[in-house]
Design an enzyme around this catalytic site. Structure first.
Site, PDB file in Angstrom:
ATOM      1  N   HIS A   1      -2.246   7.857   6.922  1.00  0.00           N
ATOM      2  CA  HIS A   1      -1.252   8.516   6.097  1.00  0.00           C
ATOM      3  C   HIS A   1      -1.843   9.991   5.856  1.00  0.00           C
ATOM      4  O   HIS A   1      -1.077  10.939   5.743  1.00  0.00           O
ATOM      5  CB  HIS A   1      -0.467   7.898   5.104  1.00  0.00           C
ATOM      6  CG  HIS A   1       0.595   6.882   5.432  1.00  0.00           C
ATOM      7  ND1 HIS A   1       1.618   7.500   5.947  1.00  0.00           N
ATOM      8  CD2 HIS A   1       0.693   5.586   5.232  1.00  0.00           C
ATOM      9  CE1 HIS A   1       2.611   6.346   6.200  1.00  0.00           C
ATOM     10  NE2 HIS A   1       1.982   5.315   5.641  1.00  0.00           N
TER      11      HIS A   1
ATOM     12  N   HIS B   1      -4.184   1.893   7.564  1.00  0.00           N
ATOM     13  CA  HIS B   1      -3.096   2.437   7.599  1.00  0.00           C
ATOM     14  C   HIS B   1      -2.726   3.505   6.656  1.00  0.00           C
ATOM     15  O   HIS B   1      -1.920   4.518   6.862  1.00  0.00           O
ATOM     16  CB  HIS B   1      -2.104   1.135   7.318  1.00  0.00           C
ATOM     17  CG  HIS B   1      -0.459   1.553   7.058  1.00  0.00           C
ATOM     18  ND1 HIS B   1       0.390   0.970   8.125  1.00  0.00           N
ATOM     19  CD2 HIS B   1       0.311   2.368   6.646  1.00  0.00           C
ATOM     20  CE1 HIS B   1       1.475   1.561   7.922  1.00  0.00           C
ATOM     21  NE2 HIS B   1       1.261   2.465   6.819  1.00  0.00           N
ATOM     22  N   GLU B   2      -3.273   3.463   5.374  1.00  0.00           N
ATOM     23  CA  GLU B   2      -3.225   4.311   4.262  1.00  0.00           C
ATOM     24  C   GLU B   2      -4.009   5.544   4.775  1.00  0.00           C
ATOM     25  O   GLU B   2      -3.336   6.789   4.246  1.00  0.00           O
ATOM     26  CB  GLU B   2      -3.361   3.635   3.022  1.00  0.00           C
ATOM     27  CG  GLU B   2      -2.545   2.493   2.446  1.00  0.00           C
ATOM     28  CD  GLU B   2      -1.111   2.491   2.566  1.00  0.00           C
ATOM     29  OE1 GLU B   2      -0.774   3.677   2.591  1.00  0.00           O
ATOM     30  OE2 GLU B   2      -0.551   1.563   2.920  1.00  0.00           O
TER      31      GLU B   2
ATOM     32  N   GLN C   1       3.029   9.858   1.306  1.00  0.00           N
ATOM     33  CA  GLN C   1       4.331   9.317   1.366  1.00  0.00           C
ATOM     34  C   GLN C   1       5.137   9.743   0.110  1.00  0.00           C
ATOM     35  O   GLN C   1       6.476   9.655   0.058  1.00  0.00           O
ATOM     36  CB  GLN C   1       4.401   7.919   1.458  1.00  0.00           C
ATOM     37  CG  GLN C   1       3.497   7.330   2.635  1.00  0.00           C
ATOM     38  CD  GLN C   1       3.537   5.837   2.671  1.00  0.00           C
ATOM     39  OE1 GLN C   1       2.216   5.413   2.222  1.00  0.00           O
ATOM     40  NE2 GLN C   1       4.513   4.873   3.027  1.00  0.00           N
TER      41      GLN C   1
ATOM     42  N   GLY D   1       0.817  -1.068   0.041  1.00  0.00           N
ATOM     43  CA  GLY D   1      -0.157   0.011  -0.137  1.00  0.00           C
ATOM     44  C   GLY D   1       0.886   1.107   0.100  1.00  0.00           C
ATOM     45  O   GLY D   1       2.031   1.117   0.481  1.00  0.00           O
TER      46      GLY D   1
ATOM     47  N   CYS E   1       5.948  -0.266   7.197  1.00  0.00           N
ATOM     48  CA  CYS E   1       5.502   0.856   6.336  1.00  0.00           C
ATOM     49  C   CYS E   1       6.748   1.330   5.488  1.00  0.00           C
ATOM     50  O   CYS E   1       7.882   1.354   5.957  1.00  0.00           O
ATOM     51  CB  CYS E   1       5.266   2.151   7.294  1.00  0.00           C
ATOM     52  SG  CYS E   1       4.929   3.492   6.419  1.00  0.00           S
ATOM     53  N   LEU E   2       6.469   1.916   4.310  1.00  0.00           N
ATOM     54  CA  LEU E   2       7.627   1.948   3.346  1.00  0.00           C
ATOM     55  C   LEU E   2       8.355   3.060   3.721  1.00  0.00           C
ATOM     56  O   LEU E   2       9.550   3.505   3.603  1.00  0.00           O
ATOM     57  CB  LEU E   2       7.231   2.162   2.106  1.00  0.00           C
ATOM     58  CG  LEU E   2       6.533   0.895   1.270  1.00  0.00           C
ATOM     59  CD1 LEU E   2       5.984   1.036  -0.277  1.00  0.00           C
ATOM     60  CD2 LEU E   2       7.771  -0.206   1.210  1.00  0.00           C
TER      61      LEU E   2
HETATM   62 NI    NI Z   1       2.657   3.284   5.567  1.00  0.00          NI
END
Ligand code: NI
Length: 167
Positions: A137, A133-134, A51, A46, A91-92
């Site tokens: 963000h 989660h997204e 991000q 995701g 998380c990236l």
């Molecule tokens: Ni993330």
């Protein structure tokens, strides 16, 4: 298409509140395509526009093993959250860090697709967690923000060391 640089925690730009998309035009379609390419390349399941330092409410998700089930959510909103699930998240934007986060087990998400059509999705399990989660963000929240202060301090120090090594 293009790969986009991913912001790393604790970059203050990860705390920005993303604005709703007013018009789904070629710019938004291009953004979604670039975000998908960036997510697959990372690799991740995701990615939120926040991000990649674009503060618009756009999310891409693909939780499939084969990486052939891309979902694009524009202006996603949660309703009817139910149940509780505690699972390990990463998380990236927080490379190498995984920890348990409590989420709703099932959610209903309302959003626009790339044609601007309103859609409703009932999600559970990993997909439900990923969507929560997204959307976090887009609201300026990283999963680390759900952890204890002690853990957050440890994560900041670990990432600062990594940044020195790779700089
Ligand atoms: Ni993330």
């Amino acid at each position: 298409m293009a790969l986009l640089p991913i912001l790393r925690f604790p970059d203050p730009r990860l705390k920005k509140l993303a604005a709703p998309v007013i018009k789904i035009d070629n710019g938004i379609r291009r953004l979604a395509a670039d975000m998908a390419e960036t997510m697959y390349e990372a690799p991740g399941i995701g990615l939120a526009a926040t991000q990649v330092d674009v503060h618009k409410r756009v999310v891409v998700v693909d939780i499939s093993e084969e990486k052939n089930d891309l979902r694009v959510f524009i202006n996603p909103e949660l309703s009817n959250s139910a149940g509780c699930s505690i699972g390990e998240e990463g998380c990236l934007s927080v490379p190498g860090v995984y920890d348990k986060v409590e989420r709703a087990e099932r959610v209903t998400v309302r959003y626009l697709d790339l044609d601007g059509k309103p859609q409703v999705l009932e999600a559970e399990g990993l997909l439900a967690v990923c969507i929560q989660h997204e959307i976090d963000h887009l609201n300026g929240t990283v999963f680390v923000d759900h952890l204890s202060q002690l853990k957050q301090t440890r994560i900041r120090s670990k990432l600062a060391k990594q940044a020195r090594v790779t700089a």
